[in-house]
Each structure stands twice: as structure tokens, then as C-alpha cells.
Design a protein around this motif. Structure first.
Motif, PDB file in Angstrom:
ATOM      1  N   ASP A  32       0.808  -1.217   0.000  1.00 18.84           N
ATOM      2  CA  ASP A  32       0.000   0.000   0.000  1.00 18.84           C
ATOM      3  C   ASP A  32       0.842   1.269   0.000  1.00 18.84           C
ATOM      4  N   HIS A  35       1.084   1.675  -3.627  1.00 12.96           N
ATOM      5  CA  HIS A  35      -0.205   1.773  -4.317  1.00 12.96           C
ATOM      6  C   HIS A  35      -0.986   3.035  -3.956  1.00 12.96           C
ATOM      7  N   LEU A  36      -0.806   3.519  -2.732  1.00  9.18           N
ATOM      8  CA  LEU A  36      -1.597   4.666  -2.272  1.00  9.18           C
ATOM      9  C   LEU A  36      -0.841   5.988  -2.376  1.00  9.18           C
ATOM     10  N   ASP A  76      -0.702   1.659   8.044  1.00  6.54           N
ATOM     11  CA  ASP A  76       0.672   1.357   7.630  1.00  6.54           C
ATOM     12  C   ASP A  76       1.703   2.183   8.380  1.00  6.54           C
ATOM     13  N   TRP A 182      -8.189  -0.046  -6.291  1.00  7.77           N
ATOM     14  CA  TRP A 182      -7.099  -0.343  -5.351  1.00  7.77           C
ATOM     15  C   TRP A 182      -7.334  -1.677  -4.671  1.00  7.77           C
ATOM     16  N   LYS A 183      -8.539  -1.885  -4.144  1.00  8.35           N
ATOM     17  CA  LYS A 183      -8.831  -3.125  -3.430  1.00  8.35           C
ATOM     18  C   LYS A 183      -8.815  -4.334  -4.359  1.00  8.35           C
ATOM     19  N   LYS A 186      -5.176  -5.071  -5.281  1.00  9.37           N
ATOM     20  CA  LYS A 186      -4.398  -5.498  -4.119  1.00  9.37           C
ATOM     21  C   LYS A 186      -4.677  -6.946  -3.742  1.00  9.37           C
ATOM     22  N   PHE A 389      -7.768  -0.323   5.645  1.00 10.01           N
ATOM     23  CA  PHE A 389      -6.826   0.621   5.056  1.00 10.01           C
ATOM     24  C   PHE A 389      -5.512   0.573   5.809  1.00 10.01           C
TER      25      PHE A 389
END
Length: 389
Positions: A32, A35-36, A76, A182-183, A186, A389
Motif C-alpha cells: 500500500d 499503491h496509495l 501502515d 485499489w482493493k 491489491k 486501510f
């Protein structure tokens, strides 16, 4: 550790340093963080030119009382192993919240196994979180699809259904446009839609497979959104049709809504539940959080309350409800109900389902009527956070 510690928003170089730190601290890459990058805020702590702590923050809305409330969702986060034990995690949480508060966040949610420090900072868990597993054969023998049609893929109609259903709980994220992709990327999700022929979509199911070492697989459900019992039964029957390959269906932590479809529908009650660390809520701005939340339209009253502040003292407030709105203003009137910061968060999320549960949790009151009014004001919807998240 004699060198000065500084906090800063991450530039490109600090992003890369934090990615390397998180891999070392968690023991595996944290996807993440990459990715985020376009959507998240990253704050880091730096000592001697090295990133030693940090964490991501997402500014998204969460539904409470059917209304979107701006939330700082933290995830995270980590501290370098050699820096632990110096309360850096708590200081880092403050720094991570600061820019999100500046952008409008009035509440904050975390999902963390380190619940002790989160509670010390004012976060609390409104409800338990479970991961469920059930034998696929049990679903096959207990539920039928009736006349529902199943189609593969996520559509605009299905996303609109998810948003409508999310409003009926306290806590779900009002998913930004980038969230589903995203989900799906992932977790390698596959999505199915459920509807009666010629009717709108009433169910949304997303799942992934988990292969067993020797043979077969398990199905892991990530999204389970059903507009009613017949749809939920059809979705469970669909999962049961995988019985020749998957011995069990696993519902990822928090994925199964807290309604009793399994309890009332299974012929054999062989489900298992595994407790996970809960999602935790903190009120950052009491006045704004109260103003933005949705409230019962038939409630018109005022209740004097007291709320513990960050120094441990109590401030007096008048909480006023009228026509589906509420506001809270300072007062000199002695409170009839007293909340700690953490109790306020649980109440806000509808976590006290009765006055009995509030009292057992330690909420102090001098008026049964006042406590009844407060509990009623937030329990129209149940707390549930299916998003991670």
C-alpha cells in the motif's frame, strides 16, 4: 539517539526511505505504501538524515447516522525497531493527524494491534471484529438462490448500491472513485452482482481464492452487501455452489455484516469465529463531528453532558437535537451524563446498544432519562466497518 528528531511530510526521497523502513519493520514489503502514493498523506520522523518512523493517512468520509463525516484514517504506520520504547508512536500519531485535521478531518479511525497506545490517545473500539468461517457444504444445504441471476463484474449500478447500503451502518467508508480498483488489484478480487430477472441489482459480493498446499482452495469473502434477506440467502447459496473445490468459506475480518442470516439459516451451526484487533474511533473536533453526523428526525430535546478533555478535566456542554440535526455548545449547567473521550467515540458510533451496556462500560449518569435519550440518538444504525486501510 542524541541527534535531534524532526517530523516532516515525505518528499520522493523520504517516501522511498519509508518504504524500505516499513519492509524491515514489518518483515515483508507493504504494497500500500506504493499503491496509495497518489492518494495518501505520508508523515515521517527523521533522525540524522534517516527515516525512523512514519505512517500513511487517508482523508475520506465515513458514514455515521447516514451522513458522511470527514475522517482521518491512519494505516501502515511503523517505528524502526531500534527506536522503539521512546513513545515515538504516540508523537508520530499526532504529527500524522495534523495535516488531515487542517484539511477538515473531525474524526479519526485506526485499525491497529497496538490498542494500548491508541486508547491512551483517545481512540476506542465501538464493536468487536470477527473473521468467520463456515463449511461450504453447510451453505449448499441451507440456502437456495431462488430466482436470482448472478453476473460477473463491478458496474456503476453496483457501486451505487454499495453506497446506499453503506449509509445504513455507522462506520463504512464513502469509497472514493479510486478505492474499488485499489482493493481489486491489491487482493485479486472477483466481483459478482445479484438481482432478480428484470430488476435492479440488490447484492454485491467480492471474493478471492486461497489455495491449499496439497489440493483445493478456500474462498475468502471481502465484500458482502445485500439489500435484504432473500438476496443474502442467494449470495450464501452461490458460495455454497463452490463445495466441490472449497471446503470452507472464509469471511475476512469485518466482511460479514452483523445480521443473523447465518444464525437463522444454517441447518448445522458449525461456524467458527476468530477475533481480530478492532477498528478504533477518536473524536478530533467534538462540535464539528456532532454537526456533521446524521441524527433521528423525530428527536427534539436538549441534554446537558460533561466530556473529559485531554488533560483529564471535564468540560460542560449542552447537546441539542432538532429535526435530524444536532449541535453542542458550552454551558454552565451540570451534566447529567459524563463521557470520557473514549466513551464519547463509542457512543458516537452507536456502540452502546442499550443503557445497560453504557453503564457496564462505565458511562456515569445522574439521569436515566438523559442516558436513554443519548443512547437512542445514535443506535438507529449499528457500527460496522467492512473497509480496511
Amino acid at each position: 539517539m542524541n541527534q535531534q528528531l524532526t517530523f516532516a511530510p515525505a518528499d520522493d526521497g523520504l517516501w522511498e526511505q519509508y518504504n524500505q523502513l516499513a519492509t524491515r519493520a514489518y518483515g515483508h514489503p507493504v504494497g500500500d505504501i506504493t499503491h496509495l502514493r497518489e492518494h495518501a498523506d505520508l508523515q515521517v520522523a527523521v533522525r540524522g538524515g534517516r527515516v525512523v518512523a512514519g505512517g500513511l493517512g487517508l482523508l475520506v468520509d465515513q458514514f455515521f447516522g447516514s451522513a458522511p463525516v470527514a475522517s482521518a484514517c491512519l494505516g501502515d504506520g511503523c517505528v524502526a525497531p531500534e527506536e522503539r520504547g521512546e513513545h515515538l508512536a504516540a508523537d508520530m500519531a499526532t504529527e500524522r493527524l495534523r495535516p488531515l485535521i487542517d484539511r477538515g478531518a473531525v474524526i479519526s479511525t485506526v485499525v491497529t494491534s497496538s490498542t494500548g497506545y491508541a486508547r491512551r490517545l483517545g481512540w476506542e473500539a465501538p464493536t468487536g471484529v470477527l473473521a468467520w468461517a463456515v463449511a461450504t457444504d453447510d451453505l449448499k444445504h441451507s440456502f437456495t438462490t431462488a430466482d436470482f441471476e448472478v453476473e460477473h463484474g463491478l458496474t456503476d449500478e453496483a457501486e451505487a448500491l454499495q453506497r446506499d447500503l453503506a449509509r445504513q451502518w455507522n462506520g463504512p467508508v464513502h469509497r472514493p472513485t479510486w478505492w474499488p480498483r485499489w482493493k481489486h488489484d491489491k487482493s485479486n478480487l472477483t466481483t459478482y452482482r445479484f438481482a432478480r430477472p428484470g430488476h435492479p441489482v440488490t447484492g454485491l459480493l467480492s471474493l478471492t481464492t486461497k489455495r491449499h498446499e496439497r489440493h483445493g482452495m478456500s474462498l475468502v469473502v471481502h465484500d458482502f452487501w445485500a439489500a435484504g434477506q432473500p438476496t443474502a440467502a442467494a449470495m450464501l447459496a452461490f458460495l455454497g455452489h463452490h463445495n466441490t473445490r472449497a471446503r470452507t468459506i472464509e469471511f475476512r475480518r469485518g466482511a460479514l455484516p452483523p445480521y443473523p442470516t447465518l444464525l437463522h439459516g444454517l441447518r448445522h451451526h458449525r461456524t467458527t469465529a476468530e477475533a481480530w484487533h478492532p477498528w478504533m474511533l477518536r473524536i478530533l473536533n467534538t462540535s464539528q463531528a456532532i454537526r456533521l453526523r446524521g441524527w433521528p428526525t423525530d428527536l427534539t430535546t436538549a441534554v446537558p453532558i460533561e466530556i473529559e478533555n485531554e488533560t483529564g478535566d471535564c468540560s460542560r456542554w449542552m447537546l441539542q437535537f432538532s429535526d435530524g440535526a444536532a449541535e453542542i455548545i458550552p454551558t454552565h449547567v451540570e451534566g447529567q451524563v459524563t463521557f470520557t473521550r473514549r466513551q464519547l467515540a463509542v457512543w458516537y458510533a452507536g456502540g452502546y446498544r442499550s443503557t445497560t451496556s453504557a453503564r457496564v462500560a462505565g458511562v456515569h449518569t445522574t439521569s436515566d432519562k438523559a442516558l436513554t435519550t443519548l443512547v437512542r440518538s445514535t443506535t438507529q444504525f449499528e457500527p460496522w466497518l467492512p473497509d480496511h486501510f
